[in-house]
Design a protein around this motif. Sequence first.
Motif, mmCIF file in Angstrom:
data_model
loop_
_atom_site.group_PDB
_atom_site.id
_atom_site.type_symbol
_atom_site.label_atom_id
_atom_site.label_comp_id
_atom_site.label_asym_id
_atom_site.label_seq_id
_atom_site.Cartn_x
_atom_site.Cartn_y
_atom_site.Cartn_z
ATOM 1 N N GLY A 71 56.345 -52.587 73.368
ATOM 2 C CA GLY A 71 57.677 -52.235 72.878
ATOM 3 C C GLY A 71 57.853 -50.748 72.681
ATOM 4 N N TYR A 72 56.849 -50.074 72.123
ATOM 5 C CA TYR A 72 56.934 -48.633 71.921
ATOM 6 C C TYR A 72 57.085 -47.890 73.249
ATOM 7 C CZ TYR A 72 55.230 -49.508 67.165
ATOM 8 O OH TYR A 72 55.076 -49.966 65.882
ATOM 9 N N VAL A 73 56.294 -48.275 74.236
ATOM 10 C CA VAL A 73 56.310 -47.577 75.521
ATOM 11 C C VAL A 73 57.628 -47.833 76.253
ATOM 12 C CG1 VAL A 73 55.228 -47.481 77.806
ATOM 13 C CG2 VAL A 73 53.811 -47.537 75.740
ATOM 14 N N THR A 74 58.031 -49.100 76.317
ATOM 15 C CA THR A 74 59.295 -49.421 76.977
ATOM 16 C C THR A 74 60.461 -48.777 76.242
ATOM 17 O OG1 THR A 74 58.334 -51.541 77.630
ATOM 18 C CG2 THR A 74 60.708 -51.302 77.871
ATOM 19 N N GLY A 75 60.417 -48.811 74.926
ATOM 20 C CA GLY A 75 61.485 -48.211 74.134
ATOM 21 C C GLY A 75 61.566 -46.710 74.313
ATOM 22 N N ALA A 76 60.416 -46.035 74.415
ATOM 23 C CA ALA A 76 60.424 -44.585 74.609
ATOM 24 C C ALA A 76 61.079 -44.214 75.935
ATOM 25 C CB ALA A 76 58.998 -44.047 74.561
ATOM 26 N N ARG A 77 60.756 -44.963 76.968
ATOM 27 C CA ARG A 77 61.362 -44.684 78.274
ATOM 28 C C ARG A 77 62.873 -44.880 78.220
ATOM 29 N NH1 ARG A 77 62.658 -48.148 82.149
ATOM 30 N NH2 ARG A 77 61.356 -49.800 81.285
ATOM 31 N N LEU A 78 63.310 -45.979 77.633
ATOM 32 C CA LEU A 78 64.735 -46.271 77.590
ATOM 33 C C LEU A 78 65.485 -45.314 76.665
ATOM 34 C CD1 LEU A 78 64.484 -50.154 77.483
ATOM 35 C CD2 LEU A 78 65.287 -48.760 79.396
ATOM 36 N N ALA A 79 64.875 -44.967 75.525
ATOM 37 C CA ALA A 79 65.528 -44.038 74.601
ATOM 38 C C ALA A 79 65.728 -42.675 75.257
ATOM 39 C CB ALA A 79 64.701 -43.904 73.322
ATOM 40 N N ALA A 80 64.724 -42.201 75.993
ATOM 41 C CA ALA A 80 64.870 -40.921 76.686
ATOM 42 C C ALA A 80 65.975 -40.992 77.736
ATOM 43 C CB ALA A 80 63.547 -40.530 77.332
ATOM 44 N N THR A 81 66.071 -42.130 78.419
ATOM 45 C CA THR A 81 67.139 -42.300 79.400
ATOM 46 C C THR A 81 68.499 -42.215 78.726
ATOM 47 O OG1 THR A 81 65.715 -43.692 80.792
ATOM 48 C CG2 THR A 81 68.089 -43.845 81.151
ATOM 49 N N ALA A 117 43.195 -43.116 78.451
ATOM 50 C CA ALA A 117 44.585 -43.219 77.995
ATOM 51 C C ALA A 117 44.648 -43.605 76.521
ATOM 52 C CB ALA A 117 45.324 -44.254 78.834
ATOM 53 N N ARG A 118 45.552 -42.955 75.798
ATOM 54 C CA ARG A 118 45.844 -43.288 74.406
ATOM 55 C C ARG A 118 47.318 -43.664 74.315
ATOM 56 N NH1 ARG A 118 41.316 -43.274 74.990
ATOM 57 N NH2 ARG A 118 39.662 -42.134 73.879
ATOM 58 N N LEU A 119 47.658 -44.434 73.311
ATOM 59 C CA LEU A 119 49.024 -44.937 73.218
ATOM 60 C C LEU A 119 50.041 -43.804 73.172
ATOM 61 C CD1 LEU A 119 51.013 -47.269 72.968
ATOM 62 C CD2 LEU A 119 50.580 -47.279 70.497
ATOM 63 N N TRP A 120 49.765 -42.741 72.409
ATOM 64 C CA TRP A 120 50.734 -41.661 72.298
ATOM 65 C C TRP A 120 50.957 -40.965 73.637
ATOM 66 C CZ3 TRP A 120 49.524 -36.616 73.462
ATOM 67 C CH2 TRP A 120 48.165 -36.276 73.500
ATOM 68 N N GLN A 121 49.900 -40.895 74.458
ATOM 69 C CA GLN A 121 50.053 -40.293 75.781
ATOM 70 C C GLN A 121 50.938 -41.154 76.681
ATOM 71 O OE1 GLN A 121 45.818 -40.228 76.549
ATOM 72 N NE2 GLN A 121 45.708 -38.006 76.235
ATOM 73 N N VAL A 122 50.721 -42.459 76.623
ATOM 74 C CA VAL A 122 51.534 -43.365 77.436
ATOM 75 C C VAL A 122 52.994 -43.307 76.998
ATOM 76 C CG1 VAL A 122 51.815 -45.751 78.223
ATOM 77 C CG2 VAL A 122 49.526 -44.870 77.747
ATOM 78 N N VAL A 123 53.225 -43.207 75.687
ATOM 79 C CA VAL A 123 54.591 -43.108 75.168
ATOM 80 C C VAL A 123 55.271 -41.832 75.679
ATOM 81 C CG1 VAL A 123 55.938 -42.731 73.076
ATOM 82 C CG2 VAL A 123 54.222 -44.539 73.134
ATOM 83 N N LEU A 124 54.572 -40.701 75.619
ATOM 84 C CA LEU A 124 55.160 -39.441 76.079
ATOM 85 C C LEU A 124 55.458 -39.467 77.573
ATOM 86 C CD1 LEU A 124 53.129 -36.714 74.119
ATOM 87 C CD2 LEU A 124 55.489 -37.466 73.736
ATOM 88 N N LEU A 125 54.546 -40.011 78.363
ATOM 89 C CA LEU A 125 54.773 -40.074 79.804
ATOM 90 C C LEU A 125 55.886 -41.053 80.146
ATOM 91 C CD1 LEU A 125 51.075 -39.897 81.038
ATOM 92 C CD2 LEU A 125 52.858 -38.156 81.339
ATOM 93 N N ALA A 126 55.990 -42.127 79.370
ATOM 94 C CA ALA A 126 57.110 -43.048 79.575
ATOM 95 C C ALA A 126 58.430 -42.364 79.279
ATOM 96 C CB ALA A 126 56.943 -44.288 78.696
ATOM 97 N N ALA A 127 58.467 -41.532 78.234
ATOM 98 C CA ALA A 127 59.687 -40.785 77.914
ATOM 99 C C ALA A 127 60.032 -39.808 79.036
ATOM 100 C CB ALA A 127 59.514 -40.039 76.596
ATOM 101 N N ALA A 128 59.031 -39.155 79.605
ATOM 102 C CA ALA A 128 59.282 -38.250 80.729
ATOM 103 C C ALA A 128 59.862 -39.008 81.910
ATOM 104 C CB ALA A 128 57.984 -37.541 81.129
ATOM 105 N N ASN A 129 59.343 -40.198 82.147
ATOM 106 C CA ASN A 129 59.864 -41.039 83.217
ATOM 107 C C ASN A 129 61.321 -41.404 82.949
ATOM 108 O OD1 ASN A 129 60.246 -43.958 84.501
ATOM 109 N ND2 ASN A 129 58.618 -42.928 85.637
ATOM 110 N N GLY A 130 61.637 -41.681 81.681
ATOM 111 C CA GLY A 130 63.008 -42.013 81.325
ATOM 112 C C GLY A 130 63.971 -40.864 81.539
ATOM 113 N N ILE A 131 63.519 -39.643 81.273
ATOM 114 C CA ILE A 131 64.375 -38.476 81.514
ATOM 115 C C ILE A 131 64.687 -38.352 83.003
ATOM 116 C CG2 ILE A 131 64.466 -35.956 81.433
ATOM 117 C CD1 ILE A 131 62.778 -36.133 78.856
ATOM 118 N N GLY A 132 63.674 -38.552 83.839
ATOM 119 C CA GLY A 132 63.914 -38.523 85.283
ATOM 120 C C GLY A 132 64.938 -39.557 85.708
ATOM 121 N N GLN A 133 64.842 -40.765 85.135
ATOM 122 C CA GLN A 133 65.794 -41.816 85.465
ATOM 123 C C GLN A 133 67.207 -41.446 85.024
ATOM 124 O OE1 GLN A 133 65.444 -44.342 87.266
ATOM 125 N NE2 GLN A 133 67.218 -45.627 86.828
ATOM 126 N N ALA A 134 67.321 -40.725 83.903
ATOM 127 C CA ALA A 134 68.637 -40.327 83.406
ATOM 128 C C ALA A 134 69.352 -39.388 84.371
ATOM 129 C CB ALA A 134 68.492 -39.649 82.041
#
Length: 463
Positions: free
Chosen positions: A55-65, A108-125
């Motif tokens: 949920g944290y990782v998916t949410g970070a990507r979507l929130a950044a988008t 991999a650590r959870l915080w790293q995956v969250v940050l990279l997911a957010a970066a992915n979300g920005i690209g999608q935006a």
Amino acid sequence: MPNRTKGHTRPPAWAGREYLIQTGATVVSGLGNAGAPIATAFALLRMGGGAAAIGYVTGARLAATVLFLLIGGAVADRLPRHRVMVAANIGNALSQAALAGLVLTGSARLWQVVLLAAANGIGQAFYAPAAEGMIMESVDQEQAPRAFALFRTALNSAQIGGAALGGALVAAVGPGWVLALDATTLAAAGALRLFLRGPAPTGHAADGHAAGGSPADAHVADAVAERGAGPGMLADLREGWREFTSRRWLWAVVVQYGVVNACLIAAESVLGPLVADQRLGGPRPWGLVNAAMGAGLVAGGLLMVRWQPRRLLLAGTAGVLLFALPAATLAAGAPLAVLGGAMFASGIGGTVYGVCWMIALQQEIPAASFSRVAAYDWCGSVALAPVGTMAAAPLAGGLGLNGALWACAGGMTLLSLLVLAVPEVRQLARVTADSPSTAPRPPVPAPAAGRPETVPGPAEAAA
């Protein structure tokens, strides 16, 4: 249908160079993207995470988008859209490559995956509004419904193989290699889009005709000539907001879909992998049922090539009602074959909704502000998705896994029925050559100072 000359199959006459490159690039990236969510979910599970981590990782990507979508829409209406798409593809390729490296090395650590997911979300935006404005600039208005249905069919065919391959590779060699494949396909898609000519600058539309391209390619220059430099990004966003809020059918469906999408993502991106891990046998069967959904998306595309429903949003809402079937099937503990059938039906519904929605936007939204309206559409559609992903784990803790899935299925069904209470949603009809399309369209607020007036009538469509 394809033309046949001297034993060779050629694309339809309306499918110009821009359309073919864009479709090919989207198919390439779709192969990797279909397996990436499966790989990410099971990478987190193998790291010791559970529903909360997913949920944290998916949410970070979507929130950044959500946070960057409006900026992405304004940028896509002011800069060459194909260049925006290339930059987004390359950025997402780099973020996925970094994630793949962390997973493959076991660091991999959870915080790293969250940050990279957010970066992915920005690209999608930045990518999504540009893509929605770009694909339909490459075909003539008359061929847009067929072009988009075939585009979706090609993309969804790639996703069938991508989902099945992704699930199998996660089981066979681990999620890191699937993420590396996604990074590779994103980079390849960006490279392909470098060959897009893109529209001519404002005031040079004639150059597109003089270049000797197809009528569809020339249409690219005509469409973009409507977009001016504009007085500024804030003024652009205000104009897009006026276009968005002036149509009750538009914002009503976006609000409805925002809730539906939150329930859908919670069910299929967070709760679904948990069910697969606990009951279905892991990533391989989960990849297979996702491939079944891809097959449904393809079947829906083939259906929409031939079927042209008159009441666009009525038919589209009927498609959205099918979205609840996978969550309900997972909650009921149905066998894998039944779950595959539910995913297949949901896929059909997804394409029916997507094509009908695209045609409605094409008919009603001026070309010059299309990407900004698309950004508000995307923003509203995904705004609640991070809430859905974050709430999935607490909901499962309070109601149990099955109870949470039933709640998601019920929410999707209820909102899909409620939106039909809006008369404009039930009544918005397709404009055809036989319909009284010469009647004046509803008035649209005047564009902001410095923006040219847009051509009345159908304009662009989403992709």
